[in-house]
Design a protein around this motif. Structure first.
Motif, PDB file in Angstrom:
ATOM      1  N   GLY A  28     -17.214  19.391  -6.250  1.00  0.00           N
ATOM      2  CA  GLY A  28     -16.808  18.071  -6.725  1.00  0.00           C
ATOM      3  C   GLY A  28     -15.457  18.089  -7.433  1.00  0.00           C
ATOM      4  O   GLY A  28     -14.614  17.221  -7.218  1.00  0.00           O
ATOM      5  N   GLY A  29     -15.250  19.101  -8.259  1.00  0.00           N
ATOM      6  CA  GLY A  29     -13.987  19.205  -8.990  1.00  0.00           C
ATOM      7  C   GLY A  29     -12.818  19.514  -8.058  1.00  0.00           C
ATOM      8  O   GLY A  29     -11.701  19.036  -8.258  1.00  0.00           O
ATOM      9  N   TRP A  56       0.819  -1.215   0.000  1.00  0.00           N
ATOM     10  CA  TRP A  56       0.000   0.000   0.000  1.00  0.00           C
ATOM     11  C   TRP A  56       0.849   1.259   0.000  1.00  0.00           C
ATOM     12  O   TRP A  56       0.456   2.278  -0.570  1.00  0.00           O
ATOM     13  CB  TRP A  56      -0.945  -0.008   1.223  1.00  0.00           C
ATOM     14  N   ALA A  57       2.009   1.182   0.638  1.00  0.00           N
ATOM     15  CA  ALA A  57       2.892   2.351   0.680  1.00  0.00           C
ATOM     16  C   ALA A  57       3.367   2.719  -0.721  1.00  0.00           C
ATOM     17  O   ALA A  57       3.751   3.861  -0.972  1.00  0.00           O
ATOM     18  CB  ALA A  57       4.086   2.070   1.593  1.00  0.00           C
ATOM     19  N   ARG A  58       3.326   1.760  -1.629  1.00  0.00           N
ATOM     20  CA  ARG A  58       3.865   2.002  -2.971  1.00  0.00           C
ATOM     21  C   ARG A  58       2.778   2.335  -3.990  1.00  0.00           C
ATOM     22  O   ARG A  58       3.077   2.592  -5.147  1.00  0.00           O
ATOM     23  CB  ARG A  58       4.673   0.780  -3.420  1.00  0.00           C
ATOM     24  N   ILE A  59       1.526   2.292  -3.556  1.00  0.00           N
ATOM     25  CA  ILE A  59       0.416   2.519  -4.481  1.00  0.00           C
ATOM     26  C   ILE A  59      -0.359   3.766  -4.083  1.00  0.00           C
ATOM     27  O   ILE A  59      -0.748   3.928  -2.924  1.00  0.00           O
ATOM     28  CB  ILE A  59      -0.534   1.299  -4.481  1.00  0.00           C
ATOM     29  N   GLY A  60      -0.581   4.662  -5.024  1.00  0.00           N
ATOM     30  CA  GLY A  60      -1.460   5.803  -4.817  1.00  0.00           C
ATOM     31  C   GLY A  60      -2.692   5.617  -5.680  1.00  0.00           C
ATOM     32  O   GLY A  60      -2.605   5.640  -6.906  1.00  0.00           O
ATOM     33  N   LEU A  61      -3.828   5.375  -5.041  1.00  0.00           N
ATOM     34  CA  LEU A  61      -5.069   5.132  -5.783  1.00  0.00           C
ATOM     35  C   LEU A  61      -6.021   6.296  -5.545  1.00  0.00           C
ATOM     36  O   LEU A  61      -6.385   6.584  -4.411  1.00  0.00           O
ATOM     37  CB  LEU A  61      -5.704   3.807  -5.321  1.00  0.00           C
ATOM     38  N   VAL A  62      -6.393   6.968  -6.625  1.00  0.00           N
ATOM     39  CA  VAL A  62      -7.394   8.025  -6.531  1.00  0.00           C
ATOM     40  C   VAL A  62      -8.727   7.392  -6.891  1.00  0.00           C
ATOM     41  O   VAL A  62      -8.956   7.028  -8.046  1.00  0.00           O
ATOM     42  CB  VAL A  62      -7.080   9.195  -7.480  1.00  0.00           C
ATOM     43  N   PRO A  63      -9.608   7.199  -5.888  1.00  0.00           N
ATOM     44  CA  PRO A  63     -10.831   6.447  -6.146  1.00  0.00           C
ATOM     45  C   PRO A  63     -11.831   7.214  -6.996  1.00  0.00           C
ATOM     46  O   PRO A  63     -11.784   8.441  -7.094  1.00  0.00           O
ATOM     47  CB  PRO A  63     -11.387   6.170  -4.749  1.00  0.00           C
ATOM     48  N   GLN A  64     -12.729   6.463  -7.604  1.00  0.00           N
ATOM     49  CA  GLN A  64     -13.730   7.062  -8.490  1.00  0.00           C
ATOM     50  C   GLN A  64     -14.602   8.059  -7.715  1.00  0.00           C
ATOM     51  O   GLN A  64     -14.988   9.089  -8.246  1.00  0.00           O
ATOM     52  CB  GLN A  64     -14.594   5.949  -9.088  1.00  0.00           C
ATOM     53  N   ARG A  65     -14.895   7.731  -6.453  1.00  0.00           N
ATOM     54  CA  ARG A  65     -15.625   8.679  -5.601  1.00  0.00           C
ATOM     55  C   ARG A  65     -14.680   9.165  -4.526  1.00  0.00           C
ATOM     56  O   ARG A  65     -14.548   8.532  -3.480  1.00  0.00           O
ATOM     57  CB  ARG A  65     -16.834   7.999  -4.948  1.00  0.00           C
ATOM     58  N   PRO A  66     -14.001  10.292  -4.777  1.00  0.00           N
ATOM     59  CA  PRO A  66     -13.010  10.750  -3.803  1.00  0.00           C
ATOM     60  C   PRO A  66     -13.670  11.138  -2.483  1.00  0.00           C
ATOM     61  O   PRO A  66     -14.803  11.611  -2.465  1.00  0.00           O
ATOM     62  CB  PRO A  66     -12.370  11.963  -4.473  1.00  0.00           C
ATOM     63  N   TYR A  67     -12.971  10.886  -1.406  1.00  0.00           N
ATOM     64  CA  TYR A  67     -13.502  11.191  -0.087  1.00  0.00           C
ATOM     65  C   TYR A  67     -12.551  12.135   0.634  1.00  0.00           C
ATOM     66  O   TYR A  67     -11.346  12.108   0.412  1.00  0.00           O
ATOM     67  CB  TYR A  67     -13.671   9.904   0.728  1.00  0.00           C
ATOM     68  N   LEU A  68     -13.108  12.987   1.455  1.00  0.00           N
ATOM     69  CA  LEU A  68     -12.297  13.853   2.306  1.00  0.00           C
ATOM     70  C   LEU A  68     -12.754  13.629   3.737  1.00  0.00           C
ATOM     71  O   LEU A  68     -13.918  13.324   3.986  1.00  0.00           O
ATOM     72  CB  LEU A  68     -12.477  15.328   1.916  1.00  0.00           C
TER      73      LEU A  68
END
Ligand code: DUT
Ligand code: MG
Length: 242
Positions: free
Chosen positions: A147-148, A81-93
């Protein structure tokens, strides 16, 4: 575990638990370090499912997924996981501040690193315009940003972590085409070492990709560059014309 972020799918099949039909069938491809692999295809084709196998949100039913030459099922989850950056389809904050949201996953990042990531993600201007910039509060669910803007903060968060593998799941759809183009140009310029995987709806977001995988019903039906696919792939031609 080698630091190289090459991602390899070898004859991968995936069926959701309890489902009868596989959602992914016979998926094989290599995404090399320093290149961009795009995945395009209609809704429900299996794009999000495919990328979810890389950080092991699901495990392949058969076949293997490897990152940096190591089968993900044999890698230590934390180091994977430390090596993967995944920007999900529904970003969350999270409830917190802009800064704390960007640091999620790499607490030690400096303010300068946050600004660098925001500059690439085309989020610098709107964060600078906020009354407290990086210390500006984010309400639960991120309702204080559009959203943007949420999409751009989510992209910046992934960049702050400096991952070997950067995955964008339809991350440019809420951006206007000019911002989309600036963001991709900045990524090309600044992120040169990572393995980049881009799921896109809009062909304009992927015309420069080193390889494009065209998905239909859980299969890769065609692959090539934009200009190759324009000549060889009826499915791609149809996507381009819609
Ligand atoms: N599916 C499930 N369970 C899940 C998620 C998806 O059964 O938890 C099904 C729905 C669909 C297929 O898997 O038939 C592929 O879904 P996915 O979300 O991977 O498709 P997509 O290509 O990402 O679609 P979109 O462009 O709408 O994001
Ligand atoms: Mg999806």
């Amino acid at each position: 575990v080698p630091r190289t972020g090459e991602v390899v799918f070898d004859k991968v099949t995936f069926t959701y638990p309890g489902a009868e039909q596989p959602v992914l069938a016979d998926i094989s491809f290599t995404a090399r370090r320093g290149t961009t692999t795009a995945i395009i295809g209609s809704t429900g084709a299996g794009k999000t499912t495919l990328i979810s196998l890389i950080p092991r949100l699901h495990d392949a039913t058969s076949g293997t997924v490897s990152v940096g030459g190591v089968d993900v099922r044999e890698a230590q989850l934390e180091s994977l996981w430390a090596r993967i950056g995944l920007v999900p389809q529904r970003p969350y904050l999270f409830a917190g501040t802009v800064g704390s949201n960007l640091r999620y996953g790499r607490e030690e990042a400096t303010d300068e690193e946050l600004w660098d990531a925001l500059a690439i993600a085309q989020g610098e201007d709107f964060v600078r315009a906020m009354p407290e910039t990086l210390d500006s509060p984010i309400a639960q669910g991120g309702t204080t940003v559009s959203g943007g803007q949420r999409q751009r903060l989510s992209i910046a968060r992934a960049l702050v972590r400096q991952p070997d593998v950067l995955i964008f799941d339809d991350s440019f759809s809420a951006l206007d085409t000019a911002t989309d183009a600036r963001l991709r140009a900045a990524l090309d310029r600044e992120v040169t070492d990572a393995t980049v995987i881009v799921v896109a709806q809009r062909v304009s977001s992927i015309v420069d990709a080193d390889q494009i995988l065209v998905m239909e019903d859980g299969r890769i039906v065609d692959r090539g560059t934009h200009s190759e696919l324009l000549q060889t792939s009826p499915t791609y031609q149809e996507i381009v014309s819609t």
